[in-house]
Structure formats: C-alpha cells, structure tokens
Motif scaffolding. Structure first.
Motif, PDB file in Angstrom:
ATOM      1  N   GLY A   1      -9.150  63.889  68.321  1.00 26.48           N
ATOM      2  CA  GLY A   1     -10.581  64.250  67.636  1.00 26.48           C
ATOM      3  C   GLY A   1     -11.558  63.869  68.985  1.00 26.48           C
ATOM      4  N   HIS A   2     -11.142  62.824  69.930  1.00 27.12           N
ATOM      5  CA  HIS A   2     -12.190  62.393  71.061  1.00 27.12           C
ATOM      6  C   HIS A   2     -12.137  63.528  72.138  1.00 27.12           C
ATOM      7  CE1 HIS A   2     -12.433  58.346  69.469  1.00 27.12           C
ATOM      8  NE2 HIS A   2     -11.143  58.379  69.209  1.00 27.12           N
ATOM      9  N   ARG A   3     -13.210  63.694  72.546  1.00 27.02           N
ATOM     10  CA  ARG A   3     -13.616  64.655  73.643  1.00 27.02           C
ATOM     11  C   ARG A   3     -12.840  63.893  74.867  1.00 27.02           C
ATOM     12  NH1 ARG A   3     -19.123  67.321  74.233  1.00 27.02           N
ATOM     13  NH2 ARG A   3     -19.675  65.610  75.521  1.00 27.02           N
TER      14      ARG A   3
ATOM     15  N   GLN B   1     -14.024  61.636  55.504  1.00 25.38           N
ATOM     16  CA  GLN B   1     -14.133  62.544  57.031  1.00 25.38           C
ATOM     17  C   GLN B   1     -13.112  62.038  57.957  1.00 25.38           C
ATOM     18  OE1 GLN B   1     -17.585  63.903  59.788  1.00 25.38           O
ATOM     19  NE2 GLN B   1     -17.139  61.681  60.171  1.00 25.38           N
ATOM     20  N   ALA B   2     -12.319  62.683  58.413  1.00 22.89           N
ATOM     21  CA  ALA B   2     -11.238  62.334  59.568  1.00 22.89           C
ATOM     22  C   ALA B   2     -10.684  63.267  60.386  1.00 22.89           C
ATOM     23  CB  ALA B   2      -9.892  61.559  58.783  1.00 22.89           C
ATOM     24  N   THR B   3     -10.157  62.832  61.459  1.00 24.16           N
ATOM     25  CA  THR B   3      -9.562  63.944  62.475  1.00 24.16           C
ATOM     26  C   THR B   3      -8.241  64.535  61.884  1.00 24.16           C
ATOM     27  OG1 THR B   3      -8.306  62.279  63.655  1.00 24.16           O
ATOM     28  CG2 THR B   3     -10.623  62.798  64.105  1.00 24.16           C
TER      29      THR B   3
ATOM     30  N   LEU C   1     -15.513  56.755  52.312  1.00 22.81           N
ATOM     31  CA  LEU C   1     -15.000  55.702  53.096  1.00 22.81           C
ATOM     32  C   LEU C   1     -15.029  56.145  54.527  1.00 22.81           C
ATOM     33  CD1 LEU C   1     -13.047  53.151  52.992  1.00 22.81           C
ATOM     34  CD2 LEU C   1     -11.141  54.987  52.949  1.00 22.81           C
ATOM     35  N   ALA C   2     -15.676  54.947  55.189  1.00 20.62           N
ATOM     36  CA  ALA C   2     -15.995  55.315  56.663  1.00 20.62           C
ATOM     37  C   ALA C   2     -14.881  54.800  57.434  1.00 20.62           C
ATOM     38  CB  ALA C   2     -17.326  54.545  56.963  1.00 20.62           C
ATOM     39  N   VAL C   3     -14.022  55.575  58.036  1.00 21.49           N
ATOM     40  CA  VAL C   3     -12.948  55.133  58.951  1.00 21.49           C
ATOM     41  C   VAL C   3     -13.082  55.156  60.379  1.00 21.49           C
ATOM     42  CG1 VAL C   3     -11.315  55.671  57.211  1.00 21.49           C
ATOM     43  CG2 VAL C   3     -11.953  57.484  58.889  1.00 21.49           C
TER      44      VAL C   3
ATOM     45  N   GLY D   1     -12.362  67.379  61.091  1.00 18.89           N
ATOM     46  CA  GLY D   1     -12.856  67.761  62.170  1.00 18.89           C
ATOM     47  C   GLY D   1     -12.484  67.064  63.473  1.00 18.89           C
ATOM     48  N   GLY D   2     -13.169  67.284  64.612  1.00 19.85           N
ATOM     49  CA  GLY D   2     -12.785  66.586  65.858  1.00 19.85           C
ATOM     50  C   GLY D   2     -11.762  67.227  66.647  1.00 19.85           C
ATOM     51  N   GLU D   3     -10.910  68.024  66.310  1.00 21.02           N
ATOM     52  CA  GLU D   3      -9.890  68.878  67.132  1.00 21.02           C
ATOM     53  C   GLU D   3      -9.546  70.089  66.228  1.00 21.02           C
ATOM     54  OE1 GLU D   3      -7.010  66.341  68.501  1.00 21.02           O
ATOM     55  OE2 GLU D   3      -6.496  65.927  66.674  1.00 21.02           O
ATOM     56  N   ALA D   4      -8.940  71.164  66.695  1.00 24.84           N
ATOM     57  CA  ALA D   4      -8.504  72.022  65.901  1.00 24.84           C
ATOM     58  C   ALA D   4      -7.413  71.689  64.452  1.00 24.84           C
ATOM     59  CB  ALA D   4      -7.720  73.249  66.759  1.00 24.84           C
ATOM     60  N   LEU D   5      -7.837  72.396  63.795  1.00 29.29           N
ATOM     61  CA  LEU D   5      -6.867  72.104  62.317  1.00 29.29           C
ATOM     62  C   LEU D   5      -5.579  72.972  62.470  1.00 29.29           C
ATOM     63  CD1 LEU D   5      -6.588  71.160  59.544  1.00 29.29           C
ATOM     64  CD2 LEU D   5      -7.814  73.117  58.768  1.00 29.29           C
TER      65      LEU D   5
END
Length: 557
Positions: A478-480, A322-324, A271-273, A347-351
């Motif tokens: 998740g966005h830089r 996959q998601a933030t 599933l692409a989100v 992923g994308g930022e710290a868990l």
C-alpha cells in the motif's frame, strides 16, 4: 465469418460500387461485438477528419462523436453542493449533539466527544501560549493512543498544520521531515519524548500526556477551507521524500464524500489500523469524528500480526475497517472469515483477483478505493459485488477523472491513457518545491489537474479500470515507493557503484528486489555476500522505513 486458425482480429477494406466497405473478422471468444463496433466508429471518424483536414498531427483528430462525449462527461465527475467546512467545525457539531457519546478509544481508555474536545482545547492553548498558530507547522510523533486525536485537533484549533511522524521510522528520515517541513515544535508522549528530542535538532518537544500547568487566554482558531491542514511525506525519486500540502477544504470534501459512500453512521465503530504517516489514516482518524462514530485505535504491533488483529476484530466488533490488500490477505491466512459482517474497504495498491475471490466466497462486498496522496487520500471508489470484475469505479464527490493521451486529448472508451484528476481534493502542491509542483499539477483546458502517472481506461459500463503505471513508481503493501530513491541511497553508501530496484510479485505479496554492482566484487553465483547485504541493510535501515527495504539482494559485475 471467423474460422479457427485465422488471425484473431482482421480488418478488411473492400472496394464497392460507391466508396469502400469496412469489415472486421474476429474471434468471438476474445472480442465482443459492442467493443469492435465502437472501434470501427472511431476509425471512421478518424478517416473523416483526415479527409476534412489532412495537415493535422495524427493524435489531434477526434475519435469520439458527440454522444460519446456527453456519455463520458456523466462518468467523469459529480458535484455536491456542501460547504467545505474544516474538520474542527464538523467535530464541534458532534460535540454539541452528543457530548457523552464515545469518540475515540485505545487499548487502555476511551474518551467521549466532550472529553476529546476539552483535551484538544488544552493542547491548542498550550501551542498558542508558545506563540504557535496560523502559518506554523507542528510535528506529531507519538504512539497510537487517544492523545493522537487530541494532538491533531489541538494543532488545528491553534490555527497550525501538522506533519505526521511515525516513531518507528528511522531517525534520519524523521529528522529530515522535521527540518524540511519547518516544524516549530513536536507533540510527542512520555514514551517517545526522549527519542524525539534526540532527533529534533533543538525544536521544542512536548509530551501531551504529561501534566501541563500553564495557561493561555488566546482565542482558538477556526481554520478556513483554504488553510493548510497537514504536510505528508511520500517517497521521492531524488533520494529524499517530498512533502504534499493538503488543505482543510480538500480533507473536508473527502470525508464528507466518504460519509456518503461507503458510509459511516453515528454510533458505529471504525477500527483504525494504519500508521499516521500513511495518508489513508486520515479516513480512519477523522471520518468517525464528523458523523458521531467512534475511532478505535489499534496498536501498531497488533495491526502487523494477523492473529492478533483477528482477535482485535473479534473483541472490538467494528462496523468498518480500511486496510491494504496485504493486511486483508494476512487476516485470511490467520483464519478470519468476516463472521460479523464487517464493511470492508480495500486500497493502497491493486486488488488481487485471488483476494477478491476470497471476499466473494464469504459473500462480502468490497469497496475498492484508489487515489494518490496529491488528491487527498481516495479519489475514486467502486462497490464490487461477486458478479463484478475488478475496477476502481468512478470519482468521489466534487472530483473529476480524465484519461488523456500524450498530447492531452481525452481518450475514447476502452483506450488506455494516463489518468488525470481534478477537483476539490487537489493538494496545494509540494512543500518548498515549486518546480516539482508545476510539473505535476498542470493547467489544462479541463481545469487544474494532477498527473497521476497511472494508466487507466474507461470501460463501456462507465467504470475506470486501472492498467498499471506510466513510470517506475511501485506500491509495497500500500505504500508508494519510488525505486529511484532507494537506488540513490544505495549508490551514496560507498558500497555500491550502481543499483537497480524493482518490484517482484510473489505468493506472499509484493517484494522489492535490488540488483547491485558492488565496489568489491566477489566470486559468487549472483547473490551478494551476506556481509555485503548486512552492510547495505544497515545503511538503508538508518534512512528509510522497513517497507522500503529490499527483500531480495543480487549482485552483478
């Protein structure tokens, strides 16, 4: 022996009949013996180095012995012998193997591998008929439908590269990315064509889902590993986003490594989100296509709403998503409990530790992923079971990770330094910015490396632990984000003399806070007047996406 009330860690140097003895007294509730023994070994090697040559800089003395260097070399990267075959060729293999299998679907329709191949070939022929091919960049600005994959594959089969453009982004930002990338055309859809034409500045815009009666006899291209695949724009500290150039070979290596682990098999659904303008969307869109799986495109409004996304998961029943951390937390708040045993990529930022705990309570193993855009999406991965503490694992295939000090020397186990990445995933550089490229991608004795700006250390078990940033860059859902970009834009508004933007962590995730020195001072309690906030929000709203809008506004004299 340590006694309560003493210092937590004390090094004693005692003179002996022959030489000196080193003794550490430590609080065993804070330190483990193995760590302290390793530190003592580093200290002894430092003393030996100084005695042998006392004229060197302190940072130039080696702390690691030969055994530790060999051990760490095994952690820093692993090699795979696969060819860096571009995605169009890997996709073609799946078309030949199972043309009738479902390749991509959205809320309205689904296409088989054979149908997707036919549609993408039509897109490629249309581009070639307009003289677009090798060396061209084509924008992709459309909704989340099956045509999205046909557009990207068609661009690649024409020999061109693409620049992803989220139609929800502000017009000024989209216009800048089109101009800066040198896009020669834009592939849109009937829904967004007029919107895109208004900002394209004369660049041709075609709606791929509208009938095309033209034809072309031009041969389709087979891109090579070194050819440009896409240019993806990230936040920049100068007030303008910067484009990262990723080759087909870098993307291919990443996808083949992801197919190996965490893994996706033929017939499985993903599933692409994620918005196409966020680099991690590359895993969601293309990984299914190279293994014979199905990419299920989730609508943008559904992906932003916890209840709707939960219902979509129950309807689609994918094998992997996959998601933030922000998206997974949103799902938990909506009552999702992974009843179907979904494979979770985060992923994308710290868990956050609390989110990890919630997965543990469900018996769900989390794949924790780390990587900057400049090294092609993800560069390290960790499979975190309930028994493990949070870390970012080891490098993916054909990728190297090094923790270096300020002088460029490798740090020993347990010592924090800056994380550098090398290998097949390295970007070609920043689009049209050779000086910035030279500063970020360095030539080192270890090879060509990207300086991430992230702080990390090697744990004794050979896993990498993320330890924050060496600069001001932050992650928002998740966005830089470079706070300097927002600060520069605020100061250009004419409403603010000076601005500072920082990240605040709250109960509901990360939020940006802006401290401003307004041109017109008010008598308040530190908060900006509502009219000032609205004006600044309006100014930024025309220039940056929503995730770069501060949620907290404060004024200061």
């Amino acid at each position: 022996l340590y006694q309560e009330g003493e210092y937590e860690l004390v090094l004693e140097v005692r003179r002996r009949a022959q030489g000196y003895g080193l003794y550490l007294k430590y609080d065993p509730t804070l330190w483990d013996e193995a760590t302290l023994a390793r530190w003592l070994g580093h200290y002894v090697r430092l003393l030996e180095g100084v005695l042998a040559d006392g004229q060197r800089r302190l940072g130039d003395y080696a702390l690691r012995d030969g055994a530790e260097r060999v051990q760490m070399a095994g952690w820093q990267g692993s090699e795979r012998g696969w060819a860096l075959t571009p995605v169009p060729a890997l996709f073609a293999r799946q078309v030949e193997a199972a043309a009738q299998a479902l390749a991509v679907s959205d809320a309205q329709q689904g296409w088989s591998y054979g149908e997707l191949a036919r549609r993408s070939a039509e897109v490629a022929q249309r581009l070639r008929a307009q003289g677009l091919g090798a060396g061209s960049v084509v924008g992709v600005c459309q909704g989340r439908s099956v045509w999205l994959l046909a557009s990207v594959l068609g661009i690649w089969q024409a020999g061109a590269a693409y620049v992803p453009l989220d139609p929800g982004y502000p017009a000024e930002r989209l216009g800048y990315m089109l101009e800066d990338s040198g896009a020669a055309a834009v592939l849109s859809d009937a829904t967004h064509r007029q919107q895109v034409e208004a900002l394209a500045g004369g660049v041709p815009v075609w709606a791929v889902d509208e009938p095309w009666t033209g034809s072309s006899t031009a041969n389709l291209e087979s891109p090579q590993a070194q050819d440009l695949a896409y240019v993806l724009y990230t936040s920049g500290s100068t007030g303008r986003p910067k484009g990262v150039r990723i080759s087909h070979g870098a993307l291919s290596n990443f996808l083949q490594s992801m197919a190996e682990a965490p893994g996706l098999k033929a017939g499985e659904r993903l599933l692409a989100v994620t918005t196409v303008s966020f680099d991690i969307a590359g895993l969601e869109l293309y990984l299914p296509l190279i293994v014979g799986g199905e990419c299920v495109l989730c609508a943008a409004d559904v992906a932003r709403d916890g209840r709707q996304l939960k219902a979509e998961l129950e309807r689609v029943r994918p094998d992997l998503m996959q998601a933030t951390p922000a998206t997974w937390s949103m799902l938990f708040h909506a009552g999702w409990r992974n009843e179907a045993g979904l494979k979770v990529l985060c992923g994308g930022e710290a868990l956050p530790a609390r989110l990890k705990q919630r997965f543990d309570e469900l018996g769900t193993t989390v794949w924790n992923l780390y990587g900057p855009t400049e090294t092609t999406i993800w560069s390290t991965l960790a499979r975190l079971t309930a028994q493990e503490t949070i870390h970012i694992g080891r490098p993916i295939a054909n990728t190297q990770a090094y923790v270096l000090d300020g002088a460029g020397h490798e740090q020993p186990v347990g010592i924090v330094g800056e994380l550098y990445l090398g290998g097949a995933g390295l970007a070609q550089g920043y689009h049209g910015q050779p000086e910035r490229t030279a500063a970020a991608f360095i030539d080192h004795a270890l090879g060509r490396l990207y300086r991430t700006g992230d702080l990390a250390r090697w744990r004794a078990d050979g896993q990498l632990e993320h330890c924050g940033r060496a600069d001001q860059q932050v992650k928002v859902n998740g966005h830089r984000v470079e706070p300097g970009e927002i600060e520069a834009l605020l100061e250009q508004s004419g409403l603010v003399r000076q601005a500072a933007v920082v990240l605040r962590e709250g109960a509901h995730g990360s939020q940006l806070a802006a401290w401003c020195v307004p041109v017109e001072q008010t008598q308040g309690d530190g908060w900006l007047e509502s009219e000032q906030v609205r004006a600044l929000q309006g100014w930024l709203g025309e220039r940056v996406p929503g995730y770069m809008q501060p949620a907290i506004w404060l004024g200061t004299a």
